[in-house]
Enzyme design. Structure first.
Site, mmCIF file in Angstrom:
data_model
loop_
_atom_site.group_PDB
_atom_site.id
_atom_site.type_symbol
_atom_site.label_atom_id
_atom_site.label_comp_id
_atom_site.label_asym_id
_atom_site.label_seq_id
_atom_site.Cartn_x
_atom_site.Cartn_y
_atom_site.Cartn_z
ATOM 1 N N ASP A 140 0.800 -1.226 0.000
ATOM 2 C CA ASP A 140 0.000 0.000 0.000
ATOM 3 C C ASP A 140 0.830 1.272 0.000
ATOM 4 O OD1 ASP A 140 -2.283 -1.607 0.110
ATOM 5 O OD2 ASP A 140 -2.217 -1.683 2.298
ATOM 6 N N LYS A 165 1.860 2.063 -5.148
ATOM 7 C CA LYS A 165 2.371 1.478 -6.404
ATOM 8 C C LYS A 165 1.435 1.788 -7.572
ATOM 9 C CE LYS A 165 2.355 -2.550 -4.349
ATOM 10 N NZ LYS A 165 2.118 -2.164 -2.949
ATOM 11 N N GLY A 204 -4.479 -4.416 -3.745
ATOM 12 C CA GLY A 204 -5.466 -3.378 -4.054
ATOM 13 C C GLY A 204 -4.688 -2.141 -4.449
ATOM 14 N N HIS A 205 -4.672 -1.836 -5.742
ATOM 15 C CA HIS A 205 -3.887 -0.711 -6.238
ATOM 16 C C HIS A 205 -4.835 0.389 -6.707
ATOM 17 C CE1 HIS A 205 -0.376 -3.708 -7.139
ATOM 18 N NE2 HIS A 205 -0.724 -3.652 -5.873
ATOM 19 N N GLN A 237 1.988 -6.122 -3.173
ATOM 20 C CA GLN A 237 2.438 -6.210 -1.777
ATOM 21 C C GLN A 237 3.754 -5.435 -1.606
ATOM 22 O OE1 GLN A 237 1.282 -9.586 -3.152
ATOM 23 N NE2 GLN A 237 -0.638 -8.682 -2.581
HETATM 24 P P1 GDP Z 1 -0.712 0.272 -3.583
HETATM 25 O O1 GDP Z 1 -1.322 -0.977 -3.065
HETATM 26 O O2 GDP Z 1 0.752 0.343 -3.339
HETATM 27 O O3 GDP Z 1 -1.053 0.559 -5.033
HETATM 28 O O4 GDP Z 1 -1.355 1.458 -2.729
HETATM 29 P P2 GDP Z 1 -2.912 1.635 -2.348
HETATM 30 O O5 GDP Z 1 -3.616 2.105 -3.558
HETATM 31 O O6 GDP Z 1 -3.440 0.444 -1.655
HETATM 32 O O7 GDP Z 1 -2.815 2.757 -1.232
HETATM 33 C C1 GDP Z 1 -2.271 4.008 -1.470
HETATM 34 C C2 GDP Z 1 -3.344 5.085 -1.217
HETATM 35 O O8 GDP Z 1 -2.748 6.358 -1.118
HETATM 36 C C3 GDP Z 1 -4.352 5.207 -2.339
HETATM 37 O O9 GDP Z 1 -5.600 5.533 -1.807
HETATM 38 C C4 GDP Z 1 -3.792 6.344 -3.190
HETATM 39 O O10 GDP Z 1 -4.799 7.032 -3.929
HETATM 40 C C5 GDP Z 1 -3.223 7.228 -2.131
HETATM 41 N N1 GDP Z 1 -2.051 8.017 -2.547
HETATM 42 C C6 GDP Z 1 -1.072 7.685 -3.410
HETATM 43 N N2 GDP Z 1 -0.118 8.637 -3.422
HETATM 44 C C7 GDP Z 1 -0.499 9.578 -2.530
HETATM 45 C C8 GDP Z 1 0.091 10.801 -2.055
HETATM 46 O O11 GDP Z 1 1.172 11.201 -2.443
HETATM 47 N N3 GDP Z 1 -0.605 11.481 -1.092
HETATM 48 C C9 GDP Z 1 -1.805 11.068 -0.609
HETATM 49 N N4 GDP Z 1 -2.400 11.802 0.317
HETATM 50 N N5 GDP Z 1 -2.381 9.924 -1.026
HETATM 51 C C10 GDP Z 1 -1.736 9.191 -1.967
HETATM 52 P P1 IMO Z 2 -0.922 -4.229 -2.165
HETATM 53 O O1 IMO Z 2 -0.467 -4.834 -3.475
HETATM 54 C C1 IMO Z 2 -0.949 -4.563 2.201
HETATM 55 C C2 IMO Z 2 -1.090 -8.599 3.874
HETATM 56 C C3 IMO Z 2 -2.328 -9.020 4.623
HETATM 57 C C4 IMO Z 2 -1.724 -9.968 5.650
HETATM 58 C C5 IMO Z 2 -0.616 -10.654 4.855
HETATM 59 C C6 IMO Z 2 -1.013 -12.026 4.318
HETATM 60 O O2 IMO Z 2 -2.193 -3.487 -2.243
HETATM 61 O O3 IMO Z 2 0.200 -3.461 -1.544
HETATM 62 P P2 IMO Z 2 -2.559 -12.780 2.315
HETATM 63 O O4 IMO Z 2 -4.027 -12.581 2.058
HETATM 64 O O5 IMO Z 2 -1.687 -12.228 1.225
HETATM 65 O O6 IMO Z 2 -2.235 -14.202 2.644
HETATM 66 O O7 IMO Z 2 -2.254 -11.931 3.647
HETATM 67 O O8 IMO Z 2 -0.304 -9.784 3.778
HETATM 68 N N1 IMO Z 2 -1.317 -8.119 2.497
HETATM 69 C C7 IMO Z 2 -1.224 -6.832 2.132
HETATM 70 N N2 IMO Z 2 -0.998 -5.725 2.873
HETATM 71 N N3 IMO Z 2 -1.072 -4.459 0.854
HETATM 72 C C8 IMO Z 2 -1.263 -5.557 0.096
HETATM 73 O O9 IMO Z 2 -1.249 -5.529 -1.258
HETATM 74 C C9 IMO Z 2 -1.404 -6.813 0.736
HETATM 75 N N4 IMO Z 2 -1.628 -8.076 0.302
HETATM 76 C C10 IMO Z 2 -1.562 -8.869 1.393
HETATM 77 O O10 IMO Z 2 -2.970 -7.925 5.221
HETATM 78 O O11 IMO Z 2 -1.106 -9.215 6.664
HETATM 79 MG MG MG Z 3 -2.869 -1.626 -1.800
#
Ligand code: GDP
Ligand code: IMO
Ligand code: MG
Length: 417
Positions: A15, A18, A42-43, A221
């Protein structure tokens, strides 16, 4: 001359942002590939007032000219993928799924959830998506690959046989397995929806590189969730580090080009397991509120804490990062003081490398003056001085340059260095 594939990898516990960076970069790439993980990922991509959450489809899908590949290292829930594909109209010719990718089937999801219940207080806090059991089946050689959807009669027969052999185990976990007819009907539906997209994606990536096309690899991840190099057993079940891209797509190490590590300006973790710089007080709560730290996949509140430079330095080395993209700097706006963990104290000793276990560690912090007003900045000159100093400190301690700073979720809220 053949091209090399550039790579995006998560540096912390996922999270990091990416999705935003892959979407930004994908505008300049012809091919975007996922190489591991499943719909536990979840991206998030934000374009104007539209927010999109992707779980299995590579974040390049918004570039209509790019093709997207789901590599052999990904575990695929056909049901989740079919649902996700519905958002994008006709994806034929724009999405390719490896015939060697393993399937997450219903029983994997039920086993994941049952195991978490049985672990009780020792639960990993998985996403409950069947990730661990699906990779488990692959490694113990009882898994089934997407390519097997070409003969659903045989696949359903094999699965029913497997369920029979292990009947006692399924019963002990209160899991009801489907019969042949029910299974065959479900698999026929998957086959009809997905077979038009199934390809030998290894050859496709090779030919793309050989033809000089630009290829981007999207990790899911993060490094600290890697099955070998993360905080085991509180990890996911795949190789999340850059090396995983070779296995998960059929590339050689020589095919990998520029590597970008995606890292938050602070740190979060979802699920259980050690997190030395977690802040359980007001600061952690404020980071969560400012950063809207709720899971994209499960909606769970993310645990929040300070930037752990020891872990980031380790992650940068293990992934071979050429640069870092420093995300969510704006979330630190308004803090009077900000902290970076520069070393750990373990059994009274100062340690600057990542130990085998992150349990029972006291972080040693350096404290810096905070700032406000970085939100939305898209030129380095516009950042407050203290924010610039914070970025410089991160470069200095981690030994890796920062190539991009993100100051908001939108594409425009980005500083290129
Ligand atoms: P990922 O799993 O690495 O793709 O990241 P996620 O999408 O799960 O979580 C990142 C969250 O931060 C998302 O809701 C993005 O829209 C948000 N985000 C990304 N870059 C920034 C930033 O520079 N500032 C803020 N405030 N939010 C951001
Ligand atoms: P993105 O790609 C954050 C965490 C789960 C749990 C552990 C194992 O959005 O960054 P699993 O279901 O994979 O067996 O769970 O890994 N986890 C993540 N945490 N971002 C993710 O993906 C994750 N995918 C799995 O919360 O701790
Ligand atoms: Mg994510």
């Amino acid at each position: 001359m053949a091209n090399k594939a550039d790579l995006i990898v998560g540096i912390q516990w996922g999270d990091e942002g990416k999705g935003k960076i892959v979407d930004l970069m994908a505008q300049k790439y012809a091919v975007v590939c996922r190489y591991q993980g499943g719909h536990n990922a979840g991206h998030t991509i934000v374009v104007g007032d539209k927010t999109l959450a992707l779980h299995l489809i590579p974040s390049g899908v918004l570039n209509e000219k790019a093709i997207n590949i789901i590599g052999n290292g990904v575990v695929i829930s056909a049901e989740a993928l079919i649902e996700e594909m519905k958002q994008f109209g006709d994806l034929r010719g724009r999405l390719f799924i490896s015939d060697k990718a393993h399937m997450i089937l219903d029983h994997h999801i039920l086993i994941d959830q049952a195991r978490e219940r049985l672990r009780g207080a020792k639960a990993i806090g998985t996403t409950g998506r069947g990730i661990g059991p699906a990779y488990g089946s692959k490694i113990e050689r009882s898994g089934h690959r997407i390519g097997e959807l070409k003969d659903t009669e045989k696949l359903a027969k094999n699965l029913v046989e497997y369920f029979e052999t292990y009947r006692a185990i399924f019963e002990a976990m209160d899991i009801v397995t489907p019969g042949f007819d029910e299974l065959k009907e479900e698999l026929d539906g998957f086959a009809e929806a997905l077979l038009p997209f199934v390809e030998d994606t290894t050859s496709l990536v090779w030919s793309s590189l050989d033809e000089g096309k630009k290829v981007l690899l999207e990790g899911a991840q993060g490094t600290l969730l890697d099955i070998d190099h993360g905080t085991y057993p509180f990890v996911t079940s795949s190789s999340t580090i850059s090396a995983g891209a070779c296995i998960g797509l059929g590339l050689s190490p020589k095919d990998i080009g520029n590597v970008t590590g995606i890292v938050k300006a602070y740190c979060t973790r979802v699920g259980n397991g050690p997190f030395p710089t977690e802040d359980l007080g007001e600061d952690g709560k404020r980071l969560g509120e400012n950063g809207h730290e709720f899971g994209t996949t499960t909606g769970r509140a993310r645990r929040c804490g300070w930037f752990d430079a020891v872990a980031v330095k380790y992650a940068s080395r293990i992934n071979g990062c050429d640069q870092l993209s420093l995300m969510k700097l704006d979330v630190l706006d308004g803090f009077e003081k900000v902290k970076i963990c520069t070393a750990y104290e373990i059994d009274g000793k100062r340690v600057e490398t990542l130990p085998e276990s992150l349990e029972n560690i006291t972080p040693i912090y350096e404290e810096f003056d905070g700032w406000s007003g970085s939100k939305g900045a898209n030129r380095y000159e516009d950042l407050p001085k203290n924010a610039k100093d914070y970025v410089k400190k991160i470069e200095e301690i981690t030994g890796t340059k920062v190539g991009l700073i993100s100051t908001g979720p939108d594409r425009d809220e980005t500083i290129l260095m």
